[in-house]
Design an enzyme around this catalytic site. Structure first.
Site, PDB file in Angstrom:
ATOM      1  CG  ASP A 187     -11.633  -2.128  -0.577  1.00 42.93           C
ATOM      2  OD1 ASP A 187     -10.842  -3.085  -0.540  1.00 42.93           O
ATOM      3  OD2 ASP A 187     -11.324  -1.004  -0.992  1.00 42.93           O
ATOM      4  CG  ASP A 231      -2.037  -0.971   1.158  1.00 41.85           C
ATOM      5  OD1 ASP A 231      -2.416  -1.343   0.043  1.00 41.85           O
ATOM      6  OD2 ASP A 231      -2.557  -1.372   2.224  1.00 41.85           O
TER       7      ASP A 231
END
Length: 259
Positions: free
Chosen positions: A130, A11
């Protein structure tokens, strides 16, 4: 049984690898180029690069960082974050990525999945999902809702429906991230992963919650995941890729051998 893949997630925020818990409280932990090279040398099967604030900041992906990572590894490399149209896909692939991960933009414009699959091939398009556990309703019968913008915006879209729809549009793979489990190191959300894995015929990557090698075994054996995304357990040097693969092999889970 096909070999299970181990995928490390980077990330990236403002050019630095970062890590948070349930998409919050992120702290910078290193340089993505150096970390990518380290994990490649350890024998990881694939890498995923997410520019985690590109969509929420309404900007393009950090293409220079993508290019520098790609120059240092020789394994499949997936890139996501801030990809809004086919021209963004071209830029990412030209920078050295093998796969494109679409999430927010695909929810807002599902045609992006089919457009990318038509031009680059289904195997090139990864749907990032997500999902967050919510109360079951008529709108969300599975009890899992899709969120976008890095887990900031609920969409009132059922995760199970969206997975099936994305497959029909041409997605070649799903990276399924549990917002509830993300960064907790308490294990993947088995129920969610099993739900999606059973419903689609394309590979499902389990994401969110890995803390020990046993968690990977569980999501492979109990939930049928094709691959497992890991981050904290290697970023903080609790385990190496070799140690994780050795454990899984000892448990009878087929993994790709270290080179």
């Amino acid at each position: 049984m096909l070999s299970k893949r181990i995928i490390i997630c980077l990330d990236v925020r403002d050019g630095k690898t970062t890590k948070g818990i349930q998409f919050k409280g992120n702290v910078d932990i290193g340089d993505p180029v150096d970390m990518a090279r380290q994990y490649y040398e350890q024998g990881v099967d694939e890498l995923v690069f997410y520019d985690i604030t590109a969509s929420s900041d309404d900007r393009g992906i950090l293409i220079d960082v993508v290019n520098r990572v790609a120059q240092n590894i020789f394994i499949p490399f997936s890139v996501g974050g801030g990809i809004r149209d086919v021209s963004d896909m071209y830029r990412v692939l030209n920078a050295g990525a093998e796969k494109i991960s679409v999430n927010t933009a695909a929810v807002l414009n599902p045609g992006l999945i089919s457009a990318g699959a038509k031009i680059f091939g289904n195997q090139c398009i990864v749907l990032g999902m997500d999902a967050k556990r919510v109360e079951k309703t008529e709108q969300i019968p599975s009890g899992y809702e899709i969120w976008i913008n890095g887990g900031r915006t609920p969409m009132e879209i059922d995760a199970l429906w969206w997975a099936k729809e994305a497959e029909s549009l041409g997605a070649g793979e799903i990276c399924l991230n549990s917002i509830d489990a993300d960064g907790t190191n308490k294990g993947y959300e088995i129920a969610l992963t099993s739900l999606i894995s059973d419903a689609v015929s394309i590979p499902v990557i389990a994401s969110g919650g890995a803390g020990i090698p046993e968690h990977l075994r569980d999501v492979f054996v109990e939930a049928g995941a094709d691959a497992a995304l890991i981050a904290s357990m290697v970023h903080y040097e609790h385990y190496t890729v070799g140690q994780i693969k050795a454990y899984l092999s000892g448990e009878g889970v087929p993994v790709r051998e270290l080179i």
